[in-house]
Design an enzyme around this catalytic site. Structure first.
Site, PDB file in Angstrom:
ATOM      1  N   ARG A 210      15.031   4.858 -12.112  1.00 35.29           N
ATOM      2  CA  ARG A 210      15.202   5.520 -10.887  1.00 35.29           C
ATOM      3  C   ARG A 210      13.990   5.743 -10.042  1.00 35.29           C
ATOM      4  O   ARG A 210      14.054   5.792  -8.839  1.00 35.29           O
ATOM      5  CB  ARG A 210      16.047   6.510 -10.871  1.00 35.29           C
ATOM      6  CG  ARG A 210      17.129   6.667 -11.841  1.00 35.29           C
ATOM      7  CD  ARG A 210      17.907   8.047 -11.947  1.00 35.29           C
ATOM      8  NE  ARG A 210      16.722   8.703 -13.002  1.00 35.29           N
ATOM      9  CZ  ARG A 210      17.216   9.761 -13.156  1.00 35.29           C
ATOM     10  NH1 ARG A 210      17.864  10.884 -12.469  1.00 35.29           N
ATOM     11  NH2 ARG A 210      16.210  10.506 -14.075  1.00 35.29           N
TER      12      ARG A 210
ATOM     13  N   ASP B 256       1.370  26.132   3.792  1.00 34.19           N
ATOM     14  CA  ASP B 256       1.232  24.614   3.527  1.00 34.19           C
ATOM     15  C   ASP B 256       0.842  23.902   4.766  1.00 34.19           C
ATOM     16  O   ASP B 256       1.702  24.080   5.679  1.00 34.19           O
ATOM     17  CB  ASP B 256       2.442  24.382   2.704  1.00 34.19           C
ATOM     18  CG  ASP B 256       2.615  24.955   1.276  1.00 34.19           C
ATOM     19  OD1 ASP B 256       1.837  25.617   0.900  1.00 34.19           O
ATOM     20  OD2 ASP B 256       3.524  24.309   0.488  1.00 34.19           O
TER      21      ASP B 256
ATOM     22  N   ARG C 239     -11.611  12.766   7.450  1.00 37.59           N
ATOM     23  CA  ARG C 239     -11.381  14.047   7.903  1.00 37.59           C
ATOM     24  C   ARG C 239     -12.295  14.831   6.950  1.00 37.59           C
ATOM     25  O   ARG C 239     -12.057  15.015   5.972  1.00 37.59           O
ATOM     26  CB  ARG C 239      -9.870  14.750   7.723  1.00 37.59           C
ATOM     27  CG  ARG C 239      -8.794  13.656   8.577  1.00 37.59           C
ATOM     28  CD  ARG C 239      -7.521  14.280   8.268  1.00 37.59           C
ATOM     29  NE  ARG C 239      -6.538  13.360   8.802  1.00 37.59           N
ATOM     30  CZ  ARG C 239      -5.864  13.867   9.910  1.00 37.59           C
ATOM     31  NH1 ARG C 239      -6.103  15.105  10.358  1.00 37.59           N
ATOM     32  NH2 ARG C 239      -5.003  13.215  10.452  1.00 37.59           N
TER      33      ARG C 239
ATOM     34  N   HIS D 235     -15.132  19.913   6.377  1.00 36.04           N
ATOM     35  CA  HIS D 235     -14.528  21.170   6.561  1.00 36.04           C
ATOM     36  C   HIS D 235     -14.759  22.378   5.900  1.00 36.04           C
ATOM     37  O   HIS D 235     -14.443  22.029   4.733  1.00 36.04           O
ATOM     38  CB  HIS D 235     -13.092  21.090   7.335  1.00 36.04           C
ATOM     39  CG  HIS D 235     -13.072  20.130   8.214  1.00 36.04           C
ATOM     40  ND1 HIS D 235     -11.966  19.278   8.448  1.00 36.04           N
ATOM     41  CD2 HIS D 235     -13.655  19.555   9.227  1.00 36.04           C
ATOM     42  CE1 HIS D 235     -11.867  18.344   9.342  1.00 36.04           C
ATOM     43  NE2 HIS D 235     -13.081  18.534   9.835  1.00 36.04           N
TER      44      HIS D 235
ATOM     45  N   LYS E  54      -7.677  26.664  -1.699  1.00 35.87           N
ATOM     46  CA  LYS E  54      -6.782  25.831  -1.383  1.00 35.87           C
ATOM     47  C   LYS E  54      -6.456  24.932  -2.645  1.00 35.87           C
ATOM     48  O   LYS E  54      -7.141  24.703  -3.354  1.00 35.87           O
ATOM     49  CB  LYS E  54      -7.301  24.906  -0.210  1.00 35.87           C
ATOM     50  CG  LYS E  54      -8.236  23.989  -0.409  1.00 35.87           C
ATOM     51  CD  LYS E  54      -8.503  23.046   0.787  1.00 35.87           C
ATOM     52  CE  LYS E  54      -9.451  23.783   1.618  1.00 35.87           C
ATOM     53  NZ  LYS E  54      -9.977  22.977   2.907  1.00 35.87           N
TER      54      LYS E  54
ATOM     55  N   HIS F 172     -14.781  20.496   2.483  1.00 36.44           N
ATOM     56  CA  HIS F 172     -13.772  19.566   1.888  1.00 36.44           C
ATOM     57  C   HIS F 172     -13.717  18.430   3.125  1.00 36.44           C
ATOM     58  O   HIS F 172     -13.361  18.743   3.883  1.00 36.44           O
ATOM     59  CB  HIS F 172     -12.575  20.219   1.709  1.00 36.44           C
ATOM     60  CG  HIS F 172     -11.579  19.450   1.304  1.00 36.44           C
ATOM     61  ND1 HIS F 172     -10.624  19.040   2.307  1.00 36.44           N
ATOM     62  CD2 HIS F 172     -11.271  18.444   0.322  1.00 36.44           C
ATOM     63  CE1 HIS F 172      -9.565  18.314   1.738  1.00 36.44           C
ATOM     64  NE2 HIS F 172     -10.106  18.033   0.441  1.00 36.44           N
TER      65      HIS F 172
ATOM     66  N   TYR G 234      -1.995  20.402   1.709  1.00 30.12           N
ATOM     67  CA  TYR G 234      -2.801  21.427   1.748  1.00 30.12           C
ATOM     68  C   TYR G 234      -2.046  22.726   1.443  1.00 30.12           C
ATOM     69  O   TYR G 234      -1.339  23.128   2.184  1.00 30.12           O
ATOM     70  CB  TYR G 234      -3.739  21.679   2.807  1.00 30.12           C
ATOM     71  CG  TYR G 234      -4.264  20.459   3.515  1.00 30.12           C
ATOM     72  CD1 TYR G 234      -5.804  20.525   3.066  1.00 30.12           C
ATOM     73  CD2 TYR G 234      -3.885  19.879   4.236  1.00 30.12           C
ATOM     74  CE1 TYR G 234      -6.387  18.983   3.716  1.00 30.12           C
ATOM     75  CE2 TYR G 234      -4.242  18.632   4.899  1.00 30.12           C
ATOM     76  CZ  TYR G 234      -5.798  18.334   4.744  1.00 30.12           C
ATOM     77  OH  TYR G 234      -6.206  17.227   5.256  1.00 30.12           O
TER      78      TYR G 234
ATOM     79  N   ASP H 189     -13.783  28.257  11.524  1.00 31.77           N
ATOM     80  CA  ASP H 189     -13.834  26.855  11.079  1.00 31.77           C
ATOM     81  C   ASP H 189     -15.528  26.418  11.027  1.00 31.77           C
ATOM     82  O   ASP H 189     -16.065  26.889  12.231  1.00 31.77           O
ATOM     83  CB  ASP H 189     -13.065  25.884  12.083  1.00 31.77           C
ATOM     84  CG  ASP H 189     -11.708  25.895  11.862  1.00 31.77           C
ATOM     85  OD1 ASP H 189     -11.171  26.385  11.076  1.00 31.77           O
ATOM     86  OD2 ASP H 189     -11.084  24.993  13.013  1.00 31.77           O
TER      87      ASP H 189
ATOM     88  N   ASP I 210     -15.290  16.260  14.689  1.00 33.68           N
ATOM     89  CA  ASP I 210     -15.998  15.726  13.350  1.00 33.68           C
ATOM     90  C   ASP I 210     -17.257  14.830  13.859  1.00 33.68           C
ATOM     91  O   ASP I 210     -18.234  14.972  13.198  1.00 33.68           O
ATOM     92  CB  ASP I 210     -15.142  14.921  12.576  1.00 33.68           C
ATOM     93  CG  ASP I 210     -14.210  15.989  11.859  1.00 33.68           C
ATOM     94  OD1 ASP I 210     -14.246  17.088  11.902  1.00 33.68           O
ATOM     95  OD2 ASP I 210     -13.177  15.401  11.138  1.00 33.68           O
TER      96      ASP I 210
END
Length: 188
Positions: free
Chosen positions: A23, A51, A62, A65, A74, A121, A134, A145, A170
C-alpha cells in the site's frame, strides 16, 4: 525511533522506522515519550507550540536564519522531496561555536533534526518541490529574526546545486563577521 547525536553539540537526528508494504508506508514522525526520555527532561516535547511548513522548488535556498535573545528550539523534517539542510552553531560558549554540519532530509527515511536554541538554519531544495515542516517551541516573533548570508565567504557553505532563488530578505542578509562581532541586530 532511533535518536542519534551529531558533530554539533546538542543537535539530534531522529530517525523513525517506517512500515512499508504494498500500500505504501506508515511511520510515526514523532514520539514525545521517546524524545523526553532521550533528553532526560519530562515535558520537553510539550514545549513545541507552533508548526509551520514551507514549499520550495529545486535550487531555492532558505536561510541562514536564527533568533536573537532566547532563540528557539525546533524540529525540522522534509515531508515531501529532499533538502540539503545546514546548521551553524552561534552559541558563543558552545564547544562547537562557528561550526556547521549538513544533513540530507527527505521523504524516504523521514529523518528529522532537533535543533536547540542558538543555531542558524537553512536548506536548499534538491527535488522539483520540497516541503519542509518546522515545529518550534515558542511563537514566531519577527522582531527577533536574524539572517546571515547563505553565501557568506567565512561560512563557505557548500550548497550542492547552483542557487536558483533566494528571498529579498536573504539576499540582503548580514555577514557572519557582523554576527560574531555583535553588529548584526534583529529586524525591528
Amino acid at each position: 525511533m532511533r535518536i542519534d547525536t551529531t558533530e554539533l553539540a546538542d543537535v539530534l537526528v531522529l530517525t523513525p522506522h517506517p512500515f512499508r508494504d504494498d500500500r505504501g508506508l506508515f511511520t510515526r514522525t514523532f514520539d514525545a515519550a521517546e524524545f523526553d526520555a532521550h533528553l532526560g527532561v519530562r515535558g520537553a516535547a510539550a514545549r513545541f507550540v507552533q508548526d509551520s511548513q514551507s514549499r520550495s522548488v529545486r535550487g531555492v535556498v532558505r536561510g541562514m536564519h536564527g533568533r536573537a535573545g532566547r532563540g528557539e528550539a525546533k524540529l525540522v523534517r522534509c515531508a515531501h522531496g529532499a533538502v540539503h539542510d545546514v546548521l551553524v552553531d552561534i552559541r558563543p560558549d558552545s564547544p562547537t561555536f562557528g561550526k556547521q554540519q549538513a544533513f540530507l532530509l527527505d521523504d524516504n527515511d523521514f529523518r528529522q533534526l532537533y535543533v536547540p536554541p542558538g543555531f542558524l538554519h537553512g536548506f536548499q531544495a534538491l527535488t522539483a518541490t520540497a516541503d519542509v515542516c518546522y515545529r518550534i517551541d515558542r511563537p514566531h516573533d519577527p522582531s527577533a529574526d536574524l539572517a546571515v548570508a547563505y553565501d557568506d565567504p567565512e561560512l563557505a557553505i557548500a550548497w550542492p546545486h547552483p542557487v536558483t532563488l533566494v528571498s529579498d530578505r536573504d539576499a540582503r542578509a548580514g555577514s557572519w563577521r557582523d554576527l560574531v562581532d555583535g553588529h548584526l541586530t534583529p529586524r525591528s
